[in-house]
Enzyme design. Structure first.
Site, PDB file in Angstrom:
ATOM      1  N   HIS A 148       0.847  -1.191   0.000  1.00 21.08           N
ATOM      2  CA  HIS A 148       0.000   0.000   0.000  1.00 21.08           C
ATOM      3  C   HIS A 148       0.887   1.248   0.000  1.00 21.08           C
ATOM      4  CE1 HIS A 148      -2.926   3.017   1.304  1.00 21.08           C
ATOM      5  NE2 HIS A 148      -3.870   2.168   0.933  1.00 21.08           N
ATOM      6  N   GLU A 202      -3.465   2.220  -7.485  1.00 22.59           N
ATOM      7  CA  GLU A 202      -3.903   3.298  -6.609  1.00 22.59           C
ATOM      8  C   GLU A 202      -3.049   4.536  -6.864  1.00 22.59           C
ATOM      9  OE1 GLU A 202      -5.533   2.011  -2.448  1.00 22.59           O
ATOM     10  OE2 GLU A 202      -3.435   1.487  -2.591  1.00 22.59           O
TER      11      GLU A 202
END
Length: 277
Positions: free
Chosen positions: A123, A193
């Site tokens: 992430h 992302e």
């Protein structure tokens, strides 16, 4: 998201079987709104409220949509026990190799022992705040998969990188580090992302998301093989909500969403899932 939930909604089929109509992912986009927005307190009661909302939702079958719920580690067992059986649970991170003297880390073996089938790796917050390099993320993905844990591998560029025109170079390098270590892609999902869209309220336009997803698929075709390119699911994350998920899901190379708590509120928890049917 460290104190909140992340929820992944994926087309259950390999990418090559994606249906073009947009009616299944929209369920969770609006639906998750209220349920996860108050999760930042990280209390047991808030977690139970989210799970209850998810359990009561009317969702397409598992062979159409795969829903993966990712609470903080301390709540993994609670969520696994209370969550409906057709939804799955993911950890938000795991360590890069077999357990040892790595205080505070969670190994893939621990996740297997707890019966947790998924993990999110790489992430952007971990890359930026904890300095996880592309190579380190690639090693983590490969090790998790080798232990039987499915990985959602996150990639994405910063605003500076996008404005400099280096988006594809950045995400290709991140993907290359994973491809160099992973031999079996069956249990790997890529999550694009764009860092500049996470929790900011900004979102990549459907055209921007499709462009990157399409180029990533071409990269997989040219650098891994055509089967991996055709079957790997590439999902989008970055301020996804009920208002934009339908149009995003309609893009031919968008196979689902990774939804964080930053853009969610607590009353619509269940409208993201409808667009992928």
């Amino acid at each position: 998201e460290a104190l909140g939930f992340l929820v992944s909604v994926l087309d259950s089929r390999p990418h090559r079987h994606k249906r073009p109509n947009t009616e299944t992912l929209s369920w969770l986009a609006n639906s998750l709104s209220e349920a996860t927005g108050n999760a930042y307190n990280g209390t047991t009661e808030e977690v139970k409220k989210i799970v209850t909302t998810l359990n009561e939702a009317e969702v397409p079958s598992e062979d159409v949509v795969e829903v993966v719920v990712s609470p903080p580690f301390v709540f993994l067992t609670l969520v696994k026990i209370q969550l409906r059986s057709d939804f799955h649970v993911a950890a938000q991170n795991c360590w890069v190799r077999k357990g040892g003297a790595f205080t505070g880390e969670i190994s893939a073996e621990m996740l297997v022992n707890l019966g947790i089938p998924w993990v999110i790796i790489g992430h952007s917050e971990r890359r930026a705040l904890l300095n996880e390099s592309n190579e380190f993320v690639g090693d983590k993905v490969a090790y998790a998969v080798s232990q039987g844990v499915k990985a959602i591998a996150c990639i994405g560029e910063t605003l500076e990188q996008r404005e400099s025109g280096s988006t594809m170079a950045v995400v290709a390098a991140q993907t290359k580090a994973i491809a160099e270590k992973v031999t079996n892609w069956e249990n790997v999902v890529l999550a694009y992302e764009p860092v500049w869209a996470i929790g900011t309220g900004k979102v990549a336009t459907p055209a921007q998301a499709q462009e990157v997803h399409c180029e990533l698929r071409k990269w997989l075709n040219d650098n891994v093989n055509s089967e991996v390119a055709a079957s790997t699911r590439i999902i989008y994350g970055g301020s996804v909500n009920g208002a934009n998920c339908n149009e995003l899901a309609a893009q031919p190379d968008v196979d689902g969403f990774l939804v964080g708590g930053a853009s969610l509120k607590v009353s619509n928890v269940l409208s993201f899932i409808v667009p992928l049917v």
